[in-house]
Every structure is written in structure tokens, then in C-alpha cells.
Design an enzyme around this catalytic site. Sequence first.
Site, mmCIF file in Angstrom:
data_model
loop_
_atom_site.group_PDB
_atom_site.id
_atom_site.type_symbol
_atom_site.label_atom_id
_atom_site.label_comp_id
_atom_site.label_asym_id
_atom_site.label_seq_id
_atom_site.Cartn_x
_atom_site.Cartn_y
_atom_site.Cartn_z
ATOM 1 C CG HIS A 16 62.814 11.872 30.498
ATOM 2 N ND1 HIS A 16 63.156 11.443 29.235
ATOM 3 C CD2 HIS A 16 62.635 13.212 30.396
ATOM 4 C CE1 HIS A 16 63.185 12.465 28.405
ATOM 5 N NE2 HIS A 16 62.880 13.556 29.086
ATOM 6 C CG ASP A 113 64.679 8.305 28.785
ATOM 7 O OD1 ASP A 113 65.189 8.875 27.797
ATOM 8 O OD2 ASP A 113 63.719 8.783 29.410
ATOM 9 C CG HIS A 144 67.098 15.042 18.758
ATOM 10 N ND1 HIS A 144 67.842 16.190 18.969
ATOM 11 C CD2 HIS A 144 65.979 15.185 19.518
ATOM 12 C CE1 HIS A 144 67.197 16.980 19.810
ATOM 13 N NE2 HIS A 144 66.070 16.396 20.148
#
Length: 451
Positions: A16, A113, A144
Amino acid sequence: MSNYHVAVLAFPFATHAGLLLGLVQRLANALPNVTFTFFNTSKSNSSLFTTPHDNNIKPFNISDGVPEGYVVGKGGIEALIGLFFKSAKENIQNAMAAAVEESGKKITCVMADAFMWFSGEIAEELSVGWIPLWTSAAGSLSVHVYTDLIRENVEAQGIAGREDEILTFIPGFAELRLGSLPSGVVSGDLESPFSVMLHKMGKTIGKATALPVNSFEELDPPIVEDLKSKFNNFLNVGPFNLTTPPPSANITDEYGCIAWLDKQEPGSVAYIGFGTVATPPPNELKAMAEALEESKTPFLWSLKDLFKSFFPEGFLERTSEYGKIVSWAPQVQVLSHGSVGVFINHCGWNSVLESIAAGVPVICRPFFGDHQLNAWMVEKVWKIGVKIEGGVFTKDGTMLALDLVLSKDKRNTELKQQIGMYKELALNAVGPSGSSAENFKKLVDIITSCN
């Protein structure tokens, strides 16, 4: 513009932070007078900032939240994520105050992020814009965002035996297999730190000033169209492996992978690589080896030495004429070699994008996170590969998948045509006037107008 100061909040696990830094480097290059302070754990920062970087990117270390003497037990990375989040907001706010004092520039924008869901609260408290980056596919973000809708329609924890049920109510998805939803939506531990984080993110991300995504619009038109209607500035600015490729000068081929591939027939080789966080269990490694040996498929396998003990006795010797196993391979160069006909992987998003960029069909063995959803899209929607039969490697299932993808028949031709089409769309998207290039220009403008 020299007073602009963007606080960048990294998620210090898996790949990430590197993906976020790649986007920040592009922005820093486009905005040389803007300061970007990159808040991240010292361990992650030290692995990212190994070479000289733009003068306007300032790495700033924060605590990882792990108590001194802590031993990682069965909880593994989930436990570490939980510890990090427990104190992350306070640690970051303290670090931001120190960075402001040090630079003399107040924060004008918060970029993060998307997993750092509370970064929106920090931006709100500072009355500045919030730009969360989604590092995966538009489809995985969508599920999500719609978790509450899915839970209303599918009884949570009640999917055992219903995995093959097809859902048709999720906006942007014509169909989606219930068992292909990521763990934490309606299955698995819904109260784990990771599941809670993703649920909170899905509920709060609608407040973002802009939402850049590591993908390209032409890959998921219906999903992108739906998310554009829900968000301010939903911006596909990838694939990052094409917009921010690793510098070729740093890439070595110490094991001679390319020279070995040069000796193989075009499109004949199975390249096998499962990334840094997923390796099949011993029985599956053995089954894969048996399938490769019986089918006599030429293969290049990136695998750490410690896993070789799980192969059938004598496997390495018997396959030495058509197989090569290395502990590391220059993956981008390998995939772009004409001898490679299939990429066997875990269906992590970075691997899917690398397959598309190289025009190489995929055999998927999903493990966790968004892997199952990516595998569904690869096989059923984009039609650029196949998921391994039953979701795990068996000798027969692996031979069947290899035959499907590598045989010179209609199915093979269709796979190659499909992935060739998406490769061209991806290259066009990042080209001078492509959709991702235009979206990046919008993002640059937003950075300097969001305070």
C-alpha cells in the site's frame, strides 16, 4: 503555491505505502512548489526511501503502535494492523503538528490511503480537502461502499453452502457470486480490525473531495459510472504499473530468467509468482509440481528456497530441461517476454494489472482480501483468465487450467484477444490524452484548490 502543504498518510502494510508514494511522486513532479509530507512508520519509510527522492517530498516517521517486546503470535498481520490503528490518529495528529512547526507551512490538504478511514476526520477538523487513494479495483471499492446494502439482502454469517448463489442487486454489477465477496462483508470475522476498518471506510469515503483509484475507466464502465454518480471527483488515474513503472536501472536478473526464456517457444511458458504475502500450502505446491511434470509444461517459478522441500522427490532433476525455479524474478520483464503464455498468481490487484499490461492471460488461485472478487472479474466479466477449479490447486485442476489457457484452440484465442484488448485500453488510458491522464490533471488542480 509555495505555501501549499499536503499531509500524506500511508497504510504501512503490504504494497500500500509504495503505491501511495508512487502517486505522490507524480504529483510532486507536477507541483514542484508544493510540499508533500509522507507520514508512515519508520520501518516502511526506510524501505521506500532508499534512493534520492523529490526535494518536495518529506518522509516523516510515526509510531507503528507495537509495544516494546511484543511478539507476533497467531494474530499475525491482523494483530499488527489492530495495534497500528489503536493509536494511529493521535500519533499522526501529533506528527502533523510537528511537521507544520518544522516547515512553517500549515496543512492545506490531507491525502491518504483509503484504508486510513479516519483521515477524513482529520481533514474535517483542519477544514481542508480530503483525498483518499483506493489502491485496488473499482469493483472492490464498490462492495465496501455497499456493504450495508449487501448485509440487508444477505444474512451475515449465513452464506455457508450458498457460495455459488448469484447476487444481482449490487449497483454496477450485472451479477456477482456470493462467495466472491471479500471476507468481512458478510462472511469471516465481521468484528476483526480489518473488517471494521473497511466497513467504516465504505461509510465515510463519500465525503472525499476527490477519490483517485489505481485502475482505468475502460476496465469497469458500469461500476465506474455508478461510483461517479456517488462521489465527488471519482478519478481513475492508473494503472500505476504503467504510470509509475519501476526504474529499469534498478532491476537485476541475477538468475538469468530472460536468457532462459529466450530459449523457449513463443507463448509456451507458465510463469508462477504469488507475490510477497501469499504462498499456497505444501499440498498445493506438490499438486502444482505434479501437474507441471505430467503435462511437461515449460515453467518459470518464482519461489523462496524454503518451499522447495514440499516438491515430490526428484522433481527438480526430472524437470530441469523445461523448468526453472528462482527465488526472485524481474516480473515485469518476464511477463513482457514473448515466451510467457500464462501467469499463475493469487489474483492480487497488482498482479492482475501486470497481466493486463503485458497481455498475458491468468490462472488465479485466490487467498484473501479482494482476491476472490478479482478472480470473478478475471474469469466471468473481463474473460482474461480462469480461476483454478475448486479454488485450490489439485493435480487434475492445475492440468485442466494449463490446458485451457495454453492450448492453441478457440478458448486460448479468445483469452488472448480479450486481454490484448484490455492491454490496448490501458495503454490508451495512460497516453497523452487518455482518461487516466486527464483525470490526473484534474487531481493536480484539486490539490491546489482544496484548502
